[in-house]
Scaffold this active site. Structure first.
Site, mmCIF file in Angstrom:
data_model
loop_
_atom_site.group_PDB
_atom_site.id
_atom_site.type_symbol
_atom_site.label_atom_id
_atom_site.label_comp_id
_atom_site.label_asym_id
_atom_site.label_seq_id
_atom_site.Cartn_x
_atom_site.Cartn_y
_atom_site.Cartn_z
ATOM 1 N N LYS A 108 41.886 45.688 49.113
ATOM 2 C CA LYS A 108 41.851 45.214 47.733
ATOM 3 C C LYS A 108 40.915 44.017 47.601
ATOM 4 C CE LYS A 108 45.415 43.046 45.865
ATOM 5 N NZ LYS A 108 46.727 42.745 45.264
ATOM 6 N N LYS B 202 51.306 37.642 55.112
ATOM 7 C CA LYS B 202 50.875 36.265 54.878
ATOM 8 C C LYS B 202 51.165 35.376 56.083
ATOM 9 C CE LYS B 202 51.105 36.342 49.840
ATOM 10 N NZ LYS B 202 51.673 35.724 48.617
ATOM 11 N N LYS C 95 40.273 37.029 46.106
ATOM 12 C CA LYS C 95 39.540 35.779 45.945
ATOM 13 C C LYS C 95 39.522 34.963 47.239
ATOM 14 C CE LYS C 95 43.631 33.846 43.620
ATOM 15 N NZ LYS C 95 44.134 33.329 42.343
#
Length: 334
Positions: free
Chosen positions: A197, A115, A200
């Protein structure tokens, strides 16, 4: 006295619309768990703050997530569905647990590294201590089991380490949680890059099926899904695109890989992609209809939130009071 049911804890971040991966990998499987577990599901809005949010959209997304939980079949009378930020004990316990967590443990967290790479302009302390807040989420409710995916295993491991460290110092305060692996959950990958994966936050809109996509959009995205040139519907490591579509189709229909291969034997990928798209659209149609009804029923949703917030706070505060007493913090003078 033993608990009547074991406690299960989970939640999702309140950012954006959920994906087909969220649904097939978790939400769809949560619905029946209340038969065997005392279930707590959070709208994890505090966790969402590690990324800058538009306040208006953020509030709307949190409420939409709550409505999607219920629309998917989670009964607010049988499950405790609440807002994380409405229970101050989450942040309070997280600070205590920060003081029982080592820098070396946090430095090993691969999600922080991932992240931080994506948000290089906002590598904040909250992103770094994210696993400790997650530990507080789980330990507050004395959770016995936590549904986890591959990318969450590290977070559960550090939760267990923190809980065991605290228990070794102060006695049996926290239940040590175990991982729960759903029997029918699917790992849904990106339609455009099946090695990753489904997310969104993917910049490629064709990579992700959102739960609120209409039927035409769903079918169009599946028609554009990346496959291969072999034109054979079979599951295999050498066919990640087709294997992903088979995983999705099988999870919804209950068919095995062999049954799917037999069903589409001699047919082209176009037929298979269309079938998967229509199957997904039909699966999501009742959820979408119920979701629209719930958003219009403000009084019902507000009532569910109020009642479940109070239930969550009751259980969380019991644990927090015990923790405060063990470490020597004084109680409130009333």
């Amino acid at each position: 006295m033993e608990k009547e049911k074991k406690v299960l804890y989970s939640g999702m971040q309140a950012t954006g619309t959920l994906t087909l991966g969220n649904y097939l990998g978790a939400l769809k499987n949560w619905v029946s768990l209340c038969d065997d577990y005392e279930c707590f599901y959070g709208v994890m809005d505090l966790h969402s703050l590690t990324v800058r949010q538009n306040p208006t959209e953020f509030r709307q997304n949190a409420r939409k997530l709550y409505a999607l939980y219920v629309a998917a079949g989670l009964d607010p009378e049988k499950n405790c569905i609440y807002y994380q930020s409405h229970v101050p004990a989450h942040a309070q316990l997280a600070w205590v647990l920060d003081c029982f967590t080592y820098m070396g443990e946090l430095n090993r967290m691969t999600q922080f590294k991932d992240k931080a790479a994506k948000h290089a302009d906002n590598i904040n302390a909250g992103l770094y201590t994210y696993p400790v807040l997650m530990a507080a989420d789980i330990l507050l409710y004395q959770a016995d089991v936590v549904p986890v995916g591959v990318d969450q295993k590290q977070h559960l491991e550090i939760t267990r380490d923190i809980a065991e460290r605290f228990n070794n110092l102060y006695g049996e305060v926290f239940t040590i949680p175990e991982a729960y692996f759903g029997k029918n959950s699917a790992k849904v990958m990106s339609l455009q890059d099946p090695t990753k994966k489904m997310s969104k936050s993917d910049e490629n809109v064709n990579a992700t099926i959102l739960l609120l996509d209409d039927k035409d959009t769903i079918i169009r995205k599946f028609k554009r899904a990346v496959t291969d040139s072999e034109a054979e519907v079979r599951y295999g490591e050498d066919k990640p695109g087709i294997s992903n579509l088979m995983e999705i189709y099988g999870c919804i229909t209950g068919k095995t890989d062999d049954e799917i291969s037999a069903e589409f034997s001699g047919k082209g990928y176009g037929d298979f992609k269309l079938a998967v798209g229509e199957t997904v659209a039909d699966e999501l149609a009742p959820l979408q209809k119920r979701y629209e009804e719930l958003l219009k029923d403000k009084a019902y949703i507000d009532g569910c939130i109020k009642e479940n917030d109070a239930k969550a706070a009751y259980f969380a505060n019991k644990t927090l009071r015990k923790v405060h007493k063990k470490i020597g913090l004084t109680g409130l003078i009333r």
